[in-house]
Design an enzyme around this catalytic site. Structure first.
Site, PDB file in Angstrom:
ATOM      1  N   CYS A 196      22.175 -28.293 -55.956  1.00  0.00           N
ATOM      2  CA  CYS A 196      22.150 -28.808 -57.329  1.00  0.00           C
ATOM      3  C   CYS A 196      20.967 -28.193 -58.105  1.00  0.00           C
ATOM      4  CB  CYS A 196      22.111 -30.331 -57.335  1.00  0.00           C
ATOM      5  SG  CYS A 196      22.589 -31.054 -58.925  1.00  0.00           S
ATOM      6  N   HIS A 251      26.708 -31.748 -54.128  1.00  0.00           N
ATOM      7  CA  HIS A 251      25.823 -32.381 -53.148  1.00  0.00           C
ATOM      8  C   HIS A 251      26.520 -32.504 -51.796  1.00  0.00           C
ATOM      9  CE1 HIS A 251      22.420 -33.665 -55.704  1.00  0.00           C
ATOM     10  NE2 HIS A 251      23.326 -33.674 -56.660  1.00  0.00           N
ATOM     11  N   SER A 253       9.403 -52.880 -31.627  1.00  0.00           N
ATOM     12  CA  SER A 253       9.777 -53.046 -30.219  1.00  0.00           C
ATOM     13  C   SER A 253       9.896 -51.696 -29.528  1.00  0.00           C
ATOM     14  CB  SER A 253      11.104 -53.807 -30.113  1.00  0.00           C
ATOM     15  OG  SER A 253      11.009 -55.092 -30.672  1.00  0.00           O
ATOM     16  N   GLU A 307      25.263 -33.440 -49.109  1.00  0.00           N
ATOM     17  CA  GLU A 307      24.659 -34.506 -48.296  1.00  0.00           C
ATOM     18  C   GLU A 307      25.308 -35.869 -48.500  1.00  0.00           C
ATOM     19  OE1 GLU A 307      22.031 -34.319 -52.061  1.00  0.00           O
ATOM     20  OE2 GLU A 307      23.326 -33.022 -50.868  1.00  0.00           O
TER      21      GLU A 307
END
Length: 512
Positions: free
Chosen positions: A85, A173, A232, A175
């Site tokens: 883009c 785009h 964790s 993605e």
């Protein structure tokens, strides 16, 4: 500060400020390709592990005076480059081409047709493939050595190749989810880069454990446990690296979910970790008394955690490191090249300039789903790995306005009904993140024969992959009706329940 470096070949994504820059990284990671996102003007010229470069989109037009216009001479010809883009338009603009505002802005779906099917970037991409456009400008005149390799009905130069150098540009785009061939195109670019694509949880664990051992040595570390998957996994990873030199601290800041303090301590029993539970509710309530501004609340909570850890470190003696479960989206959302911070994360924006402990964040380069993959590779129990994300500031950013113990009680009760309901209806694992928001408004209601004027709460549940984008969960009406009825009947102080159907963007997952 513990500087973590992954010793694998990488793609560098130069961020020009697009909201979807992080999605480029996500797609590459899904292809087992390690990548890093850096500001548009911070290319690591001395990093020998870089094998390719991607230029992201941008909120600016290349013709804007404030647009980002870096010198790309160190990249072009030396690395394979893909402009997306704005990145594609800037490559053309900076090479003498013309980028002009189109007759109409092109946003949404378009149909792509390759015109150079033998081009390396177009391999196996079929004609009439759906792509996603999001731009107001278009390349109207290509420089002499630029060759169009794909087009749409409205954009003749939808994709191009620069002759004589390994540089490509696409005005759509790849993605985003709606570009059907996006993963294929990005994979083609990795093939151009001769990428090994060896980014795996096992490789990450091996390299990170070695790095932690080398950097920390025999030093002692305290880790801030939250009960969530990030802290964790950090704890198990550090325990694997330094064992008995790790002390985990779980702080009850008075902003946890109902009975969470006790449940979390029970959950960690099977991990063999040394965990200390600290009751600091009064400390945080006092520090937050009367504070209503969201960012100020985050800063206070962040500073409070650091103060508590500093105090505990002094009691334990010889502690030199503070570990946190910070992950990549926390870093990205806390920093912005456009000067606009989406939010300050308590693991990032709340740290004081001077701290007695060095900071180690072993997961700071991972997205959330990658953290879960690492947790599984480490052999952690599934209920810990699948636990919904919970904000670092806890219920502090789900109580809009000033925080009081009574408001915390109301929110804890309502939230417990909602979360338990999701589990009972087998909906918990279908939702990325869920919680209840206590609104700073009261509404009129009727209970029995009495008129009430009490609190309204909002239910929030979203689906997502990495929290960078999210959509509201389409929960069954019957479930929402039951939860609403139960909250109103059982939680003293609530007489109205609403459901948040906002997506991210433009909204965020949390309300503050």
């Amino acid at each position: 500060m513990f500087e973590q470096k992954i010793m694998l070949e990488k793609i560098v994504i130069l961020d020009f400020g697009s909201q979807t820059t992080q999605l480029i990284g996500r797609r590459l990671r899904e292809l087992n390709m390690y990548c890093e996102i850096v500001p548009y003007n911070k290319f690591p010229v001395d990093d020998v592990s870089v094998i390719g470069v991607i230029l992201s989109g941008s909120p600016f037009s290349v013709n804007d005076a404030e647009a980002f216009k870096p010198d790309l001479s160190a990249l072009r010809g030396n690395y394979p480059v893909l402009g997306i883009c704005y990145g594609a338009q800037y490559l053309a603009y900076s090479s003498g081409g013309k980028v002009e505002k189109g007759d109409s802005s092109e946003y949404g779906r378009a149909v792509l047709t390759p015109v150079k099917k033998d081009d390396a970037l177009m391999q196996t991409i079929p004609a009439d493939s759906q792509v996603w456009m999001s731009h107001g400008d278009t390349i109207t005149q290509m420089p002499a050595n630029f060759t169009a390799i794909a087009e749409t009905a409205d954009v003749k130069n939808a994709a191009y190749r620069i002759e004589g150098e390994p540089t490509w540009g696409v005005q759509f785009h790849p993605e985003v989810f709606h570009t059907e061939i996006g993963t294929t195109l990005l994979d083609n670019f990795l093939t151009i880069c001769n990428a090994k694509k060896d980014w795996t949880p096992a490789n990450f664990i091996d390299s990170t454990v070695k790095l932690l051992q080398d950097k920390i040595g025999d030093d002692k570390v305290i880790l801030a446990l939250s009960g969530g998957v990030d802290s964790s996994v950090s704890a198990v990873l550090l325990n694997k690296a330094i064992g008995k030199n790790l002390t985990c601290i779980f702080v009850d800041n008075g902003l946890l979910r109902k009975n969470e303090f006790e449940k979390v301590l029970e959950d960690y029993a099977h991990l063999g970790l040394n965990v200390l539970g600290i009751d600091a509710k009064d400390y945080f309530y006092k520090a937050l008394d009367g504070v209503t501004e969201p960012e100020k609340k985050r800063k206070i909570i962040g500073k409070g955690f650091i103060d508590i850890f500093d105090q505990e470190a002094k009691k334990l003696k010889d502690i030199k490191w503070l570990a946190q479960g910070t992950i990549y989206p926390d870093i990205i959302e806390s920093l912005s090249i456009t000067g606009m911070v989406i939010k300050s994360h308590h693991n990032v924006g709340g740290l004081p300039e001077k701290m007695n402990l060095q900071l180690v964040e072993p997961l700071r380069l991972l997205f959330k789903d990658e953290v879960r993959r690492v947790g599984r590779e480490l052999g952690m129990k599934e209920h810990l790995i699948k636990r919904h994300p919970f904000p670092g500031p806890g219920l502090g950013v789900r109580i809009l306005g000033a925080i009081t113990p009574e408001k915390v009680r109301i929110l804890q009760e309502a939230d417990d009904i909602f979360i338990q309901g999701l589990r009972d209806w087998n909906l918990y694992d279908q939702v990325w993140q869920a919680g209840v928001i206590l609104l700073p408004v009261q509404s009129v209601g009727v209970m029995g024969d009495e008129r009430t004027y009490e609190n309204a709460v909002a239910l929030r549940a979203v689906t997502s992959t990495d929290a960078m984008t999210a959509d509201w969960s389409h929960l069954p009406y019957e479930f929402l009706a039951k939860v609403s009825n139960e909250i109103i009947n059982k939680v003293r102080g609530v007489n109205r329940v609403v459901y948040d159907i906002s997506s991210k963007p433009p909204a965020t997952i949390e309300w503050e």
